[in-house]
Design a protein around this motif. Structure first.
Motif, PDB file in Angstrom:
ATOM      1  N   VAL A 152      -4.288   9.248   5.960  1.00  0.00           N
ATOM      2  CA  VAL A 152      -3.235   9.607   4.995  1.00  0.00           C
ATOM      3  C   VAL A 152      -3.119  11.124   4.886  1.00  0.00           C
ATOM      4  O   VAL A 152      -4.071  11.854   5.162  1.00  0.00           O
TER       5      VAL A 152
ATOM      6  N   LEU B 279       0.823  -1.207   0.000  1.00  0.00           N
ATOM      7  CA  LEU B 279       0.000   0.000   0.000  1.00  0.00           C
ATOM      8  C   LEU B 279       0.858   1.257   0.000  1.00  0.00           C
ATOM      9  O   LEU B 279       2.010   1.230   0.444  1.00  0.00           O
ATOM     10  N   PRO B 280       0.314   2.396  -0.467  1.00  0.00           N
ATOM     11  CA  PRO B 280       1.044   3.666  -0.373  1.00  0.00           C
ATOM     12  C   PRO B 280       1.248   4.059   1.096  1.00  0.00           C
ATOM     13  O   PRO B 280       0.618   3.483   1.986  1.00  0.00           O
ATOM     14  N   PRO B 281       2.109   5.048   1.356  1.00  0.00           N
ATOM     15  CA  PRO B 281       2.430   5.429   2.741  1.00  0.00           C
ATOM     16  C   PRO B 281       1.198   5.851   3.542  1.00  0.00           C
ATOM     17  O   PRO B 281       0.303   6.527   3.039  1.00  0.00           O
TER      18      PRO B 281
ATOM     19  N   ARG C 171      -2.763   2.662  -9.012  1.00  0.00           N
ATOM     20  CA  ARG C 171      -1.723   2.022  -9.821  1.00  0.00           C
ATOM     21  C   ARG C 171      -1.300   0.686  -9.211  1.00  0.00           C
ATOM     22  O   ARG C 171      -1.064  -0.298  -9.920  1.00  0.00           O
ATOM     23  N   MET C 172      -1.197   0.665  -7.891  1.00  0.00           N
ATOM     24  CA  MET C 172      -0.685  -0.517  -7.201  1.00  0.00           C
ATOM     25  C   MET C 172      -1.753  -1.598  -7.014  1.00  0.00           C
ATOM     26  O   MET C 172      -1.463  -2.788  -7.112  1.00  0.00           O
TER      27      MET C 172
ATOM     28  N   GLN D  86      -3.289  12.113  -3.715  1.00  0.00           N
ATOM     29  CA  GLN D  86      -2.009  11.454  -3.989  1.00  0.00           C
ATOM     30  C   GLN D  86      -2.054   9.983  -3.589  1.00  0.00           C
ATOM     31  O   GLN D  86      -1.549   9.110  -4.312  1.00  0.00           O
ATOM     32  N   TRP D  87      -2.679   9.686  -2.449  1.00  0.00           N
ATOM     33  CA  TRP D  87      -2.731   8.309  -1.966  1.00  0.00           C
ATOM     34  C   TRP D  87      -3.532   7.434  -2.929  1.00  0.00           C
ATOM     35  O   TRP D  87      -3.097   6.342  -3.297  1.00  0.00           O
ATOM     36  N   HIS D  88      -4.694   7.915  -3.344  1.00  0.00           N
ATOM     37  CA  HIS D  88      -5.518   7.123  -4.268  1.00  0.00           C
ATOM     38  C   HIS D  88      -4.858   7.018  -5.647  1.00  0.00           C
ATOM     39  O   HIS D  88      -5.014   5.991  -6.329  1.00  0.00           O
ATOM     40  N   THR D  89      -4.117   8.040  -6.044  1.00  0.00           N
ATOM     41  CA  THR D  89      -3.377   7.965  -7.315  1.00  0.00           C
ATOM     42  C   THR D  89      -2.415   6.783  -7.295  1.00  0.00           C
ATOM     43  O   THR D  89      -2.366   5.975  -8.224  1.00  0.00           O
ATOM     44  N   LEU D  90      -1.656   6.679  -6.204  1.00  0.00           N
ATOM     45  CA  LEU D  90      -0.701   5.583  -6.075  1.00  0.00           C
ATOM     46  C   LEU D  90      -1.402   4.240  -5.918  1.00  0.00           C
ATOM     47  O   LEU D  90      -1.013   3.243  -6.519  1.00  0.00           O
ATOM     48  N   ASN D  91      -2.447   4.219  -5.104  1.00  0.00           N
ATOM     49  CA  ASN D  91      -3.129   2.947  -4.837  1.00  0.00           C
ATOM     50  C   ASN D  91      -3.856   2.419  -6.072  1.00  0.00           C
ATOM     51  O   ASN D  91      -3.952   1.200  -6.267  1.00  0.00           O
TER      52      ASN D  91
END
Length: 320
Positions: A52, A21-23, A64-65, A57-62
């Motif tokens: 968060v 998961l993102p930070p 993708r991941m 930013q968190w959902h952007t990364l998540n």
């Protein structure tokens, strides 16, 4: 050297989930999969909440991941998802997500700002209500010497301060509610069922979809944990007698302690509501809107599966 056993939820988070998961600034696990409730099998779904810094930013990364964690809303992108998250009660849940080969999880994402608002002001009494009960802190449970470098915005300190305020508010409101029924001395069970019940007062899900004895089932096996959690917050509000009862301190009344109540409770009481109805109105509003939002964030299929499991639990509890 004695090896201290880590709680399974904490072990799962640090050994697996944190890498996927993102930070996350602050995280906790709650519910029947974390603490087994009385007369109930251990829960199958692990409930988590992640606070968060920046939801977009968190959902952007998540996305993708972990795109499969999301419903069809993922096609809208991170900005609309973060906007939906802000809709009361400011938590965005991804549900029926496989944590590992044996564990399913439901995780909610909330901004640090909104979490602190709810903890201090009881804006929605949603995340704050879950934190009225014993939980397992997974991330952000201590302020270390390195936090100024790791947490330049002091988010962890803000959360820790807000957590303390939330427990103090729950203590005060519960003692005032009990004393309004002419109970100035009460058992630990009476006190902590009142505490645990605060976030269920007015919750429409208690009419359908939840075990009617949910509060009792939470408190009875966790009385010791409740007493430990509320030992410090209760000191200025109620004293513990030699025989283990709690006695309201004489100076604690609604009038003398009014300014210590959470802002959103004070606003309603000022407008003429009783303390009980003020709390219930906050819970009812947020529980309805969060549940409606959950249909979008989970998707129709997962909503049907999740709701069916809840109703099955409720029907089972009515037969026992």
């Amino acid at each position: 050297k004695v090896k201290i056993k880590m709680h399974p939820a904490r072990e799962l988070y640090h050994c697996k989930l944190k890498k996927l998961l993102p930070p996350i600034k602050f995280a906790f696990a709650y519910g029947s999969a974390v603490f087994q409730q009385q007369n109930r099998p251990k829960g199958k779904m692990l409930d988590l909440v992640f606070a968060v810094d920046d939801p977009v930013q968190w959902h952007t990364l998540n996305l993708r991941m972990n795109p499969a964690h999301y419903s069809g809303l993922r096609w809208l992108g991170p900005n609309p998802i973060a906007a939906i998250q802000r809709y009361p009660a400011a938590v965005y849940y991804n549900t029926l997500v496989k944590a590992d080969s044996q564990t399913m999880m439901k995780y909610g994402v909330v901004s640090v700002e909104d979490l602190c608002d709810d903890l201090v002001n009881w804006r929605w009494l949603y995340a704050s209500g879950r934190l009225h009960k014993p939980v397992v802190i997974l991330e952000g449970d201590a302020v270390s010497d390195r936090d100024e470098e790791e947490d330049p915005d002091n988010h962890i300190r803000r959360i820790q301060s807000a957590l303390t305020a939330n427990l103090k508010s729950a203590s005060l409101c519960s003692v005032l509610l009990l004393s309004s029924c002419d109970a100035h001395v009460f058992t630990a069970y009476e006190l902590f069922t009142t505490v645990a019940g605060l976030s269920y007062k007015g919750d429409f899900r208690m009419l359908i979809g939840e075990d009617k004895r949910k509060v009792d089932n939470i408190v009875k096996p966790l009385l010791k944990q409740f007493e430990e959690l509320y030992s410090a917050p209760l000191q200025s509000i109620a004293e513990k007698t030699p025989d283990g009862l709690y006695r309201k301190r004489d100076r604690v009344t609604l009038e003398t302690c009014f300014d210590q109540l959470p802002l959103c409770v004070r606003e309603r009481v000022t407008s003429g509501a009783t303390l009980q109805s003020a709390i219930s109105s906050i819970v009812m509003s947020s529980s309805i809107r969060q549940s409606l939002k959950g249909i979008l964030t989970a998707g129709v299929k997962k909503t049907i599966v999740y709701s069916a499991e809840k109703i099955a639990k409720m029907l089972k509890s009515m037969r026992t």
